[in-house]
Write a protein that holds these residues in place. Structure first.
Motif, PDB file in Angstrom:
ATOM      1  N   GLY A 245       0.674  -1.280   0.018  1.00  0.00           N
ATOM      2  CA  GLY A 245      -0.053   0.196  -0.003  1.00  0.00           C
ATOM      3  C   GLY A 245       0.391   1.603   0.241  1.00  0.00           C
ATOM      4  N   HIS A 246       0.387   2.589  -0.108  1.00  0.00           N
ATOM      5  CA  HIS A 246       0.866   3.820  -0.570  1.00  0.00           C
ATOM      6  C   HIS A 246       2.222   3.292  -1.486  1.00  0.00           C
ATOM      7  CE1 HIS A 246      -2.567   4.480   2.268  1.00  0.00           C
ATOM      8  NE2 HIS A 246      -2.568   2.936   3.044  1.00  0.00           N
ATOM      9  N   GLY A 247       3.057   4.783  -0.264  1.00  0.00           N
ATOM     10  CA  GLY A 247       4.589   4.774  -1.576  1.00  0.00           C
ATOM     11  C   GLY A 247       4.551   5.816  -2.368  1.00  0.00           C
ATOM     12  N   ARG A 260       6.465   4.860   9.376  1.00  0.00           N
ATOM     13  CA  ARG A 260       5.478   4.950   8.540  1.00  0.00           C
ATOM     14  C   ARG A 260       5.027   3.236   7.509  1.00  0.00           C
ATOM     15  NH1 ARG A 260       9.405   9.077   5.497  1.00  0.00           N
ATOM     16  NH2 ARG A 260      10.271   6.560   5.909  1.00  0.00           N
ATOM     17  N   GLU A 261       3.608   3.506   7.446  1.00  0.00           N
ATOM     18  CA  GLU A 261       3.340   2.416   6.944  1.00  0.00           C
ATOM     19  C   GLU A 261       3.864   1.862   5.468  1.00  0.00           C
ATOM     20  OE1 GLU A 261      -1.030   2.582   6.345  1.00  0.00           O
ATOM     21  OE2 GLU A 261      -1.518   0.649   5.221  1.00  0.00           O
ATOM     22  N   LYS A 262       4.102   2.857   4.616  1.00  0.00           N
ATOM     23  CA  LYS A 262       4.650   2.662   3.359  1.00  0.00           C
ATOM     24  C   LYS A 262       5.722   1.827   3.223  1.00  0.00           C
ATOM     25  CE  LYS A 262       7.186   6.433   2.424  1.00  0.00           C
ATOM     26  NZ  LYS A 262       7.592   7.477   1.965  1.00  0.00           N
ATOM     27  N   ILE A 313      -1.585  -4.937   0.709  1.00  0.00           N
ATOM     28  CA  ILE A 313      -0.966  -4.949   2.778  1.00  0.00           C
ATOM     29  C   ILE A 313      -1.176  -3.647   3.083  1.00  0.00           C
ATOM     30  CG2 ILE A 313       0.633  -5.423   4.039  1.00  0.00           C
ATOM     31  CD1 ILE A 313       0.407  -8.058   1.795  1.00  0.00           C
ATOM     32  N   HIS A 314      -1.660  -3.176   4.205  1.00  0.00           N
ATOM     33  CA  HIS A 314      -1.974  -1.668   4.886  1.00  0.00           C
ATOM     34  C   HIS A 314      -0.935  -2.437   6.030  1.00  0.00           C
ATOM     35  CE1 HIS A 314      -3.140   0.518   1.686  1.00  0.00           C
ATOM     36  NE2 HIS A 314      -3.328  -1.090   0.434  1.00  0.00           N
ATOM     37  N   ALA A 315      -0.876  -0.973   6.909  1.00  0.00           N
ATOM     38  CA  ALA A 315      -0.531  -1.343   8.473  1.00  0.00           C
ATOM     39  C   ALA A 315      -1.818  -0.329   8.837  1.00  0.00           C
ATOM     40  CB  ALA A 315       0.213  -0.678   8.967  1.00  0.00           C
ATOM     41  N   ASN A 316      -3.003  -0.585   9.784  1.00  0.00           N
ATOM     42  CA  ASN A 316      -3.389   0.335  10.381  1.00  0.00           C
ATOM     43  C   ASN A 316      -3.481   1.195  11.552  1.00  0.00           C
ATOM     44  OD1 ASN A 316      -6.479   0.991  10.971  1.00  0.00           O
ATOM     45  ND2 ASN A 316      -7.355  -1.306  10.736  1.00  0.00           N
ATOM     46  N   LEU A 348     -10.363   6.095   5.716  1.00  0.00           N
ATOM     47  CA  LEU A 348      -8.160   5.770   6.188  1.00  0.00           C
ATOM     48  C   LEU A 348      -7.730   5.520   4.884  1.00  0.00           C
ATOM     49  CD1 LEU A 348      -7.146   6.778   8.557  1.00  0.00           C
ATOM     50  CD2 LEU A 348      -6.613   4.160   9.408  1.00  0.00           C
ATOM     51  N   GLU A 349      -7.995   4.350   3.949  1.00  0.00           N
ATOM     52  CA  GLU A 349      -7.508   3.577   3.484  1.00  0.00           C
ATOM     53  C   GLU A 349      -7.501   4.557   2.411  1.00  0.00           C
ATOM     54  OE1 GLU A 349      -4.657   2.129   3.745  1.00  0.00           O
ATOM     55  OE2 GLU A 349      -5.135   0.768   5.663  1.00  0.00           O
ATOM     56  N   ASN A 350      -9.039   4.886   1.765  1.00  0.00           N
ATOM     57  CA  ASN A 350      -9.435   5.698   0.702  1.00  0.00           C
ATOM     58  C   ASN A 350      -8.270   7.017   0.257  1.00  0.00           C
ATOM     59  OD1 ASN A 350     -10.595   3.053   0.216  1.00  0.00           O
ATOM     60  ND2 ASN A 350     -12.529   4.264   0.690  1.00  0.00           N
TER      61      ASN A 350
HETATM   62 ZN   LIG Z   1      -3.017   1.636   4.400  1.00  0.00          ZN
END
Ligand SMILES: [Zn+2]
Length: 460
Positions: A245-247, A260-262, A313-316, A348-350
């Motif tokens: 996810g993200h980046g 950081r989640e990314k 794949i993500h982190a909350n 959050l993810e959107n």
């Molecule tokens: Zn995410």
């Protein structure tokens, strides 16, 4: 992949019964209804008609089916760029046929367009003792043949598959045999002819290429009273797209100690990729470095790769006073769920890519969900969740099962295969965040995800 083949076979059979014209009429009338399910049915029909047009070399059917695929696909937000390119090409050729003065232009254009491929045409199929001989019109090279097996011991099915590349289109047919349950040959895709030998017990299969003949020896094993040791055969002919996810400019959630989640999700994804590849799967990553990618491009990529499954794949994360309390791993699949919890995580993810919301329309996008995929995605989510918890629970204490949930996630919209969004944990929780930057923890998690994927493939 194999199911696609069976579907193709089925379509050939059903098409023989009803004529192409009737099917085209049915598809066209379904397009008028404008409901999602009718549009899907029309899309399926157009695709089988397209295949039919290739087999029959029927250019007017090809034109009509391509028009239908593009119209219905666009309405369903399916990536049909490949088809629309072909349609444009076909239409430009048609118009140049109508203009005699551009004859010379047409000639040069055609030579370029044809990609002059060494097409192999299947001339005959013959039995010689226990050998099946496929004779082609010209010499084959052994790297044109891809041979693999798809066994399902619990169901008592043994399948031996030969894919013959750059073969000229052939109509589907069964090959008669006294000893073997079923042998079928059909066009798998425009570039591949597929032969499947299907039997209730194991067969000794050997093949060789002899000039223009593919020579396949099929020997039934005599089981008798001696026990044959079981060889564990797994179907690993699958394509998996992993989406970290993200980046880039979008760091995703920023949590405890500014982790950081990314970065976290990239580390898990790379571990998962390594494990899956070592087990023989074909794996693609939507990003393999710190790069921004639009949500919509991610599923588009998976569609283009013909992936069997898509895993994002993500982190909350959670704010302030709850940060020390809330933790756990969760798996989400796409559905129109309106639960508060799902809405919060989805929001959050959107948020990363607002531009996509305009494309789908704020609420109407949920009407484009494919029901079959929703059921399969739910199953996949359960296996992934179980895999993660199983692996982590053996080594770490206090890993919390956040459950399998449904939610409206943009990143899963448009995927043409079962797709799941994994939340590997809360990056805002002190203990969980520390674990999420620990290589061993991530490796264990990746192992659990890989096991979950294998369980899913084994059961579906
Ligand atoms: Zn995410």
């Amino acid at each position: 992949m194999f199911r696609l083949f069976l579907l193709t076979l089925f379509l050939f059979v059903s098409l023989e019964a009803s004529s192409s014209t009737k099917l085209l009429e049915r598809a066209n009338s379904m397009m008028k209804s404008n409901t999602q399910s009718d549009t899907f049915r029309a899309y399926d029909d157009y695709k089988s008609l397209y295949l039919r047009s290739l087999v029959d070399n029927d250019s007017s059917l090809k034109l009509e089916s391509l028009k239908g695929i593009v119209a219905s696909g666009e309405r369903l937000h399916i990536d049909v760029s490949k088809y629309s390119k072909e349609l444009q090409k076909l239409q430009s050729q048609k118009s140049s046929y109508n203009k005699p003065e551009s004859k010379d232009m047409k000639k040069t254009q055609n030579i370029e367009d044809m990609h002059v491929q060494p097409l192999h045409k299947l001339k005959s199929i013959n039995w010689k003792d226990n050998r099946l001989l496929l004779e082609f019109n010209k010499e084959l090279s052994s790297n044109q043949i891809e041979y693999f097996t798809l066994h399902n011991k619990s169901k008592g099915r043994y399948r031996y598959v030969f894919d013959i590349k750059t073969s000229m289109l052939t109509a589907a047919q069964s090959i008669k045999s006294n000893d073997i349950d079923r042998i079928k040959i059909a066009q798998f895709n425009p570039q591949t002819l597929r032969l499947v030998v299907d039997h209730t017990s194991e067969i000794e299969v050997e093949h060789r290429v002899d000039s223009n003949i593919l020579d396949i020896a099929l020997k039934l094993e005599r089981v008798g009273t001696t026990l044959i040791p079981e060889k564990k055969v797994r179907d690993r002919d699958k394509i998996i797209v992993i989406d970290p996810g993200h980046g880039g400019k979008d760091p995703g959630a920023v949590g405890y100690r500014k982790y950081r989640e990314k970065i976290v999700v990239m580390d898990v994804s790379k571990e998962l990729q390594k494990i899956l590849e070592s087990r023989g799967y074909k794996v693609y990553m939507t990003r393999d470095r710190d790069k921004f990618i639009k949500l919509r491009e991610r599923t588009k990529f998976a569609n283009k790769k013909n992936a069997n499954i898509f895993i994002s794949i993500h982190a909350n994360a959670i704010d302030g006073k709850n940060a020390k309390k809330v933790h756990g791993v969760e798996c989400y699949f796409l559905s129109p769920s309106r639960s508060e919890k799902a809405k919060r995580v989805a929001a959050l993810e959107n948020s990363a890519d607002i531009s996509d919301m305009n494309i789908y329309g704020k609420d109407s996008y949920l009407n484009f969900l494919n029901h079959r995929n929703t059921v399969a995605s739910n199953k996949l989510a359960i296996d992934l969740q179980r895999g993660m918890l199983g692996a982590l629970g053996k080594k770490y204490s206090g890993v919390k099962d956040g459950g399998v949930r449904e939610g409206p996630f943009w990143v899963l919209v448009g995927a043409q295969m079962p797709s799941v969004l994994v939340e590997v944990g809360f990056i805002t929780h002190p203990t969980e965040a520390r674990r999420l930057v620990d290589k061993n923890y991530l490796k264990t998690m990746a192992l659990g995800l890989a096991d979950g994927i294998e369980r899913y493939f084994a059961n579906n």
